[in-house]
Every structure is written in structure tokens, then in C-alpha cells.
Design an enzyme around this catalytic site. Structure first.
Site, mmCIF file in Angstrom:
data_model
loop_
_atom_site.group_PDB
_atom_site.id
_atom_site.type_symbol
_atom_site.label_atom_id
_atom_site.label_comp_id
_atom_site.label_asym_id
_atom_site.label_seq_id
_atom_site.Cartn_x
_atom_site.Cartn_y
_atom_site.Cartn_z
ATOM 1 N N LEU A 173 0.842 -1.198 0.000
ATOM 2 C CA LEU A 173 0.000 0.000 0.000
ATOM 3 C C LEU A 173 0.879 1.251 0.000
ATOM 4 O O LEU A 173 0.794 2.100 0.881
ATOM 5 C CB LEU A 173 -0.940 0.004 1.206
ATOM 6 C CG LEU A 173 -2.142 0.950 1.091
ATOM 7 C CD1 LEU A 173 -3.114 0.438 0.043
ATOM 8 C CD2 LEU A 173 -2.849 1.099 2.437
ATOM 9 N N SER A 175 2.529 4.253 -2.897
ATOM 10 C CA SER A 175 1.916 5.262 -3.755
ATOM 11 C C SER A 175 0.962 4.634 -4.767
ATOM 12 O O SER A 175 -0.184 5.082 -4.932
ATOM 13 C CB SER A 175 3.006 6.048 -4.482
ATOM 14 O OG SER A 175 2.448 6.992 -5.362
ATOM 15 N N ILE A 176 1.408 3.569 -5.438
ATOM 16 C CA ILE A 176 0.563 2.917 -6.444
ATOM 17 C C ILE A 176 -0.596 2.182 -5.779
ATOM 18 O O ILE A 176 -1.756 2.307 -6.190
ATOM 19 C CB ILE A 176 1.395 1.959 -7.305
ATOM 20 C CG1 ILE A 176 2.398 2.739 -8.158
ATOM 21 C CG2 ILE A 176 0.499 1.101 -8.203
ATOM 22 C CD1 ILE A 176 3.411 1.873 -8.875
ATOM 23 N N ARG A 196 4.673 -3.882 4.588
ATOM 24 C CA ARG A 196 5.711 -4.180 5.581
ATOM 25 C C ARG A 196 5.275 -3.763 6.983
ATOM 26 O O ARG A 196 5.583 -4.432 7.960
ATOM 27 C CB ARG A 196 7.006 -3.455 5.205
ATOM 28 C CG ARG A 196 7.764 -4.099 4.064
ATOM 29 C CD ARG A 196 8.976 -3.292 3.692
ATOM 30 N NE ARG A 196 8.618 -1.964 3.177
ATOM 31 C CZ ARG A 196 9.498 -1.073 2.750
ATOM 32 N NH1 ARG A 196 10.786 -1.342 2.802
ATOM 33 N NH2 ARG A 196 9.088 0.096 2.294
ATOM 34 N N VAL A 251 0.853 -5.623 -10.962
ATOM 35 C CA VAL A 251 1.514 -4.403 -11.411
ATOM 36 C C VAL A 251 2.679 -4.104 -10.468
ATOM 37 O O VAL A 251 3.031 -2.959 -10.223
ATOM 38 C CB VAL A 251 0.552 -3.197 -11.498
ATOM 39 C CG1 VAL A 251 -0.396 -3.353 -12.657
ATOM 40 C CG2 VAL A 251 -0.229 -3.003 -10.196
ATOM 41 N N GLY A 252 3.281 -5.168 -9.931
ATOM 42 C CA GLY A 252 4.421 -5.037 -9.040
ATOM 43 C C GLY A 252 5.573 -4.335 -9.734
ATOM 44 O O GLY A 252 5.732 -4.427 -10.949
ATOM 45 N N ARG A 253 6.414 -3.626 -8.954
ATOM 46 C CA ARG A 253 7.484 -2.778 -9.470
ATOM 47 C C ARG A 253 6.926 -1.627 -10.286
ATOM 48 O O ARG A 253 7.640 -1.009 -11.065
ATOM 49 C CB ARG A 253 8.464 -3.583 -10.338
ATOM 50 C CG ARG A 253 9.480 -4.354 -9.544
ATOM 51 C CD ARG A 253 10.367 -5.206 -10.426
ATOM 52 N NE ARG A 253 10.837 -4.475 -11.604
ATOM 53 C CZ ARG A 253 11.175 -5.090 -12.750
ATOM 54 N NH1 ARG A 253 11.063 -6.386 -12.874
ATOM 55 N NH2 ARG A 253 11.617 -4.390 -13.767
ATOM 56 N N GLU A 261 10.795 -11.480 -18.924
ATOM 57 C CA GLU A 261 10.310 -10.823 -20.138
ATOM 58 C C GLU A 261 11.468 -10.423 -21.055
ATOM 59 O O GLU A 261 12.577 -10.172 -20.581
ATOM 60 C CB GLU A 261 9.478 -9.600 -19.770
ATOM 61 C CG GLU A 261 10.197 -8.560 -18.943
ATOM 62 C CD GLU A 261 9.252 -7.474 -18.474
ATOM 63 O OE1 GLU A 261 9.702 -6.321 -18.425
ATOM 64 O OE2 GLU A 261 8.093 -7.763 -18.159
ATOM 65 N N HIS A 279 4.350 -4.964 -20.327
ATOM 66 C CA HIS A 279 5.124 -4.067 -19.460
ATOM 67 C C HIS A 279 4.895 -2.599 -19.841
ATOM 68 O O HIS A 279 5.848 -1.833 -20.031
ATOM 69 C CB HIS A 279 6.615 -4.411 -19.572
ATOM 70 C CG HIS A 279 7.417 -3.995 -18.363
ATOM 71 N ND1 HIS A 279 8.492 -4.720 -17.908
ATOM 72 C CD2 HIS A 279 7.319 -2.935 -17.526
ATOM 73 C CE1 HIS A 279 9.024 -4.122 -16.853
ATOM 74 N NE2 HIS A 279 8.330 -3.031 -16.611
ATOM 75 N N ALA A 281 2.140 -0.614 -18.260
ATOM 76 C CA ALA A 281 1.097 -0.048 -17.400
ATOM 77 C C ALA A 281 1.301 1.425 -17.089
ATOM 78 O O ALA A 281 0.351 2.200 -17.044
ATOM 79 C CB ALA A 281 1.003 -0.842 -16.095
#
Length: 315
Positions: A173, A175-176, A196, A251-253, A261, A279, A281
Site C-alpha cells: 500500500l 503510492s501505487i 511491511r 503491477v508489481g514494481r 520478459e 510491461h 502499465a
């Protein structure tokens, strides 16, 4: 980042008369800085400017003058590179994730690191919701159904599912993740999260364990940064807890992505309940402009001895 920009190296006389700060562009050949920053900075790009010179020789020749570098895409910043650049004191990341940057090595050498901050957050969150709607309403699958000519032969197409009311668990949780939550609340979804640490200001249910989050969710949206702790965080136990009807949005990272990829597991190609994306997004005209502003602000702050705009906090 893949838009084309040519970066020229000025001659010796031009360098003496040029008062723009010198910045190294560190990238892999298939990635290029997608915006022009040459009005403000003097950019050195070994790939486009030193075709006949080994990269190490190029870097060694310019190393005493290079105090800052921009890393474009996943170009690794590690001890070997930093050994060639002993004067570097700032690494400017152009992405939300910094897993390609050896933070421990940078910290050891007293090098500050910045990332794209929240420049991509809204666009990635939009994309995450779009992927979720696509899966629930079978939009991409329906498009393939029509294009294949199946509609006249099979008039009954499978029903989709409503997004409103679904229990959505967000892994990360930041910014994104916060932007994803804000959007899904508007759809009437019930939000819970794993991070975390519990965030006192977040009005959502906190689960310290990702498996517990999955058991209490219909959807898992992965928004966390890639670290040793989060690598393969969505494992068999998590998927079992989520259940057969569950949905996972990755949408990790900060981006939709695959582990190796652009090589995508072929097993996914034939699955109508899977939506694949290359890749992209966070990549919009608006986000590129936002990233340019963040990078420029960080470099200006560094060369003016002012606080950085989006520093990566060492742990």
C-alpha cells in the site's frame, strides 16, 4: 522507456565553454531516454556516442567529471559500474522500482539514489483497474471471440462478473497501491492490504500475512516493490488461499511484467481467463512528462546542494 533520442558528446573546447552539469546516461541498447534534457544538462551516452570505443574506456575517460548518472530502464547499477565511476554521488532512477540498483553498494559508497517517485502511480493504478475489469467482464476474450467469427456459431457467450462489492486485497500500500485502493473504493469494492508495516492513516483492514489476505479476498492486486523479501510472494499457498475463482492482478514494481520478459510462459497464451500486457502499465505521454520533471528536479537539487525530490530511503 523506448522512444529515440540522440545524445551527442561535445568536443573539448565545447566542454570548456559549456556550463551545463554533466550527467551520464546509463542504459541497455534497447532502452533510450524518451525525452530531451539537453537544454539543462550535458548528457553523456556511451552507446550512442562511443560506437568505436569500448564502454569501459569511454567511462574511464570521462569518469573524473561524472558526478551523477541517470539509469534508464533496468540497466544494472552495481559495484563493477561504480568502480569505473569513483566521482559519482547520485544515481537517478527513471522508474518506480530500483531492484536493478545495488542499494547496499550505493549506501556503502555514500551515493544517493532517487526513483520516479509517484510519477507513474496514477497511470499504473488506472491500468490495474482496467486489467481487473477486463478479467471480470471478459473483454479481451470477448474481442477474440468476435474476431474469430465465433459469435454467429455460438450466440451464447459466458457471463462475466460484477466488480462492485468484491473483496480486494492489495499487496503493497505505497503510492501505487493507495491509488488502486482509491479507485476501487469508487466501484464499491471492500479493500484490505498487506504491507511491511500497518499504516495508521489507511482506512482499510490490515493483514500482516499475505496468505491471510488472500483467504479474505476475491482479488489480489500486487503493487509491492521487488525485493528479496517479496520475490515470489504470490506462491502456491497464496493462490490456494485465494481460491479457484480468485483473480490476481500484477503491477508489481510499478508495471505489468513477467519474470523473464519478453519471454512469456507459453502456457498462458491459450487461457481466456488471463490478460497479458507487455510491461506498459505506467507508460503514457503524461507519465513521461512527469518522470522528466522528477528527474530534472532531482538533478537540479543535487547540483545546487538542495534536498532531493524523491530519494530512496536506505533501510
Amino acid at each position: 522507456m523506448s522512444a529515440r533520442e540522440n545524445v551527442n558528446i561535445p568536443s573539448g573546447n565545447e566542454e570548456e565553454a559549456d556550463h551545463r552539469p554533466l550527467v551520464l546516461v546509463h542504459r541497455l541498447p534497447r532502452f533510450v531516454l524518451p525525452f530531451d534534457m539537453r537544454t539543462t544538462f550535458r548528457l553523456l551516452d556511451p552507446i550512442s556516442s562511443a560506437a568505436d570505443e569500448p564502454p569501459q574506456d569511454f567511462l574511464s575517460r570521462h569518469a573524473p567529471s561524472i558526478r551523477a548518472l541517470i539509469t534508464v530502464g533496468p540497466a544494472p547499477v552495481n559495484a563493477d559500474l561504480l568502480d569505473l565511476l569513483p566521482s559519482v554521488r547520485l544515481v537517478v532512477g527513471s522508474s518506480a522500482g530500483v531492484d536493478h540498483i545495488d542499494l547496499n553498494e550505493c549506501r556503502r559508497r555514500g551515493i544517493a539514489v532517487t526513483n520516479a517517485g509517484s510519477a507513474f502511480s496514477e497511470d499504473v493504478a488506472d491500468y490495474a483497474v482496467a486489467l481487473l475489469l477486463d478479467v471480470f467482464r471478459r473483454i479481451s476474450a470477448a474481442d477474440r471471440f468476435v474476431r474469430s467469427g465465433s459469435w454467429p456459431r455460438k450466440p451464447e457467450y459466458p457471463l462475466g462478473f460484477k466488480l462492485g462489492g468484491k473483496r480486494v486485497g492489495i499487496v503493497g500500500l505505497g503510492s501505487i497501491g493507495s491509488e488502486v485502493a482509491k479507485r476501487l473504493v469508487a466501484f464499491g469494492c471492500r479493500i484490505a492490504y498487506n504491507s511491511r508495516n500497518k499504516k495508521p492513516s489507511a482506512p482499510y483492514t490490515y493483514h500482516a500475512n499475505v496468505c491471510d489476505l488472500a483467504v479474505n479476498s476475491d482479488v489480489i492486486v500486487v503493487c509491492c516493490a521487488l525485493t528479496k523479501e517479496t520475490h515470489h510472494i504470490i506462491n502456491k499457498d497464496v493462490m490456494t488461499g485465494l481460491g479457484k475463482g480468485g483473480v490476481i492482478i500484477n503491477v508489481g514494481r510499478g508495471l505489468d511484467l513477467f519474470e523473464k520478459e519478453p519471454d512469456v510462459p507459453k502456457e498462458l497464451f491459450t487461457l481466456d481467463n488471463v490478460v497479458l500486457s507487455p510491461h506498459r502499465a505506467g507508460l503514457t505521454t503524461e507519465s513521461f512528462e512527469a518522470v522528466r520533471e522528477v528527474i530534472t528536479a532531482n538533478l537540479n537539487a543535487f547540483f545546487s546542494n538542495k534536498p532531493l525530490l524523491s530519494p530512496v530511503q536506505y533501510e
